[in-house]
Design an enzyme around this catalytic site. Structure first.
Site, PDB file in Angstrom:
ATOM      1  N   ARG A 139       0.849  -1.186   0.000  1.00  0.00           N
ATOM      2  CA  ARG A 139       0.000   0.000   0.000  1.00  0.00           C
ATOM      3  C   ARG A 139       0.889   1.242   0.000  1.00  0.00           C
ATOM      4  NH1 ARG A 139      -1.895  -3.716   3.733  1.00  0.00           N
ATOM      5  NH2 ARG A 139      -4.013  -4.502   3.367  1.00  0.00           N
ATOM      6  N   LYS A 164      -1.311  -2.140   7.492  1.00  0.00           N
ATOM      7  CA  LYS A 164      -2.728  -1.981   7.813  1.00  0.00           C
ATOM      8  C   LYS A 164      -3.117  -2.987   8.883  1.00  0.00           C
ATOM      9  CE  LYS A 164      -7.284  -1.578   5.712  1.00  0.00           C
ATOM     10  NZ  LYS A 164      -8.072  -1.627   4.461  1.00  0.00           N
ATOM     11  N   HIS A 235      -2.825   2.651  -5.633  1.00  0.00           N
ATOM     12  CA  HIS A 235      -3.487   1.374  -5.382  1.00  0.00           C
ATOM     13  C   HIS A 235      -3.645   0.574  -6.675  1.00  0.00           C
ATOM     14  CE1 HIS A 235      -4.982  -0.459  -1.711  1.00  0.00           C
ATOM     15  NE2 HIS A 235      -5.925  -1.078  -2.421  1.00  0.00           N
ATOM     16  N   ARG A 238      -1.006  -1.975  -6.801  1.00  0.00           N
ATOM     17  CA  ARG A 238      -1.313  -3.103  -5.913  1.00  0.00           C
ATOM     18  C   ARG A 238      -2.289  -4.063  -6.608  1.00  0.00           C
ATOM     19  NH1 ARG A 238      -1.431  -4.655  -0.435  1.00  0.00           N
ATOM     20  NH2 ARG A 238      -3.450  -5.269   0.400  1.00  0.00           N
ATOM     21  N   HIS A 261      -3.959  -9.519   3.276  1.00  0.00           N
ATOM     22  CA  HIS A 261      -5.413  -9.580   3.446  1.00  0.00           C
ATOM     23  C   HIS A 261      -5.779 -10.524   4.582  1.00  0.00           C
ATOM     24  CE1 HIS A 261      -6.444  -8.278  -0.963  1.00  0.00           C
ATOM     25  NE2 HIS A 261      -6.234  -7.253  -0.168  1.00  0.00           N
ATOM     26  N   TYR A 270      -9.784 -10.653  -7.351  1.00  0.00           N
ATOM     27  CA  TYR A 270      -8.908 -10.520  -8.519  1.00  0.00           C
ATOM     28  C   TYR A 270      -9.136 -11.621  -9.552  1.00  0.00           C
ATOM     29  CZ  TYR A 270      -6.677  -6.977  -5.706  1.00  0.00           C
ATOM     30  OH  TYR A 270      -6.454  -5.851  -4.952  1.00  0.00           O
TER      31      TYR A 270
END
Length: 291
Positions: A139, A164, A235, A238, A261, A270
């Protein structure tokens, strides 16, 4: 004459201290303070005098003025912290409700577009930062927060501290990225822009790292220079990282780990944009004409 700094009210200072106590990220703190400031401007008086109806009417005001669902929920989160934690009056938020966020598919850059984007960046620092974002899937906040000491050329990893969710993890470090980082390190050191053990991407003052806003501006400028008409942000790199790995048949559970994640279903998104995979699927219509 020296510029006078705007004084911070005791109420805002208490909110800032409440956020610091909980170790909220800098961007989260900025967003929460902004949400309360905008509400106070709408209210026309101190926010601690607000009623349940004032808050309900404010949400209607935001909706009627075209505020996006994402921005609306961000405003509600900031106000919820203020009234629930700082004022200890959670009942005031009773009629403010977050809204459902429509799930949209990300716009994916092709490998050629990524290559053009990186090449079009204005200087070596920005080129290296964009290349790193694409090569690792980090990120924007994680990219700018990297230190030189986070690079482990022996294990070929990048250490991501407090990403994150305030979690540490490791990102992949490819040989080509390592070579790019070494070129950038030599140039930055020769120019006196990088301190020993300092930020990998320092700002104008080497004591501070490059800001996310500066890097975001850099990628938009690069997209314009490269003639890329798709919607582009940091992003996007990413998204491209995850999609291109999936198209290379990398296990989706490994991609989940690399992206940091928590849930596999977040990464599974994705699969819907990996066009190389879609092209490999044979339509049942084709089977009708098979001998």
């Amino acid at each position: 004459m020296e510029t006078q700094k705007r004084s911070i009210s005791p109420l805002r200072q208490r909110m800032i201290e409440d956020m610091r106590m909980r170790k909220l990220g800098d961007r989260t703190q900025e967003g929460y303070v902004r949400a309360v400031r905008y509400f106070a401007k709408y209210l026309g008086r101190s926010p601690d005098t607000a009623t349940i109806e004032d808050l309900r009417n404010y949400q209607l005001y935001l909706v009627d003025h075209g505020t996006s669902p994402t921005s609306l929920n961000a405003a509600i989160s900031g106000l919820k912290f203020f009234f629930t934690v700082t004022l200890d009056r959670p009942e005031l938020m009773a009629k403010m409700q977050p809204v459902h966020l429509p799930r949209t598919l990300p716009v994916i850059l092709s490998p050629d577009e990524v290559k053009r984007l990186i090449a079009a960046a204005g200087n070596l620092k920005h080129q290296t930062a964009l290349a790193l974002a694409y090569a690792t899937g980090l990120r924007i906040s994680e990219v700018v927060s990297l230190k030189v000491t986070d690079i482990d050329s022996q294990r070929m990893t990048l250490r991501v501290e407090q990403g994150k969710g305030q979690k540490d993890r490791y990102a992949m470090l490819s040989p080509l990225l390592l070579e790019r980082l070494r070129v950038w390190w030599r140039v930055a050191r020769a120019q006196g822009k990088m301190l020993d053990g300092g930020w990998l991407f320092p700002g104008q003052d080497p004591v501070r790292h490059l800001s996310a806003r500066q890097l975001d501006r850099a990628i938009h400028a690069a997209a314009d220079e490269a003639g890329i008409e798709k919607r582009v942000s940091m992003h996007s790199l990413r998204h491209a990282f995850a999609t291109h790995l999936l198209e290379q048949k990398v296990d989706i559970r490994l991609i989940q780990v690399l992206l940091g994640h928590k849930k596999l279903e977040t990464t599974a998104l994705y699969a819907q944009v990996a066009t190389d995979i879609l092209r490999e699927v044979v339509s049942p219509l084709e089977k009708l004409n098979s001998p």
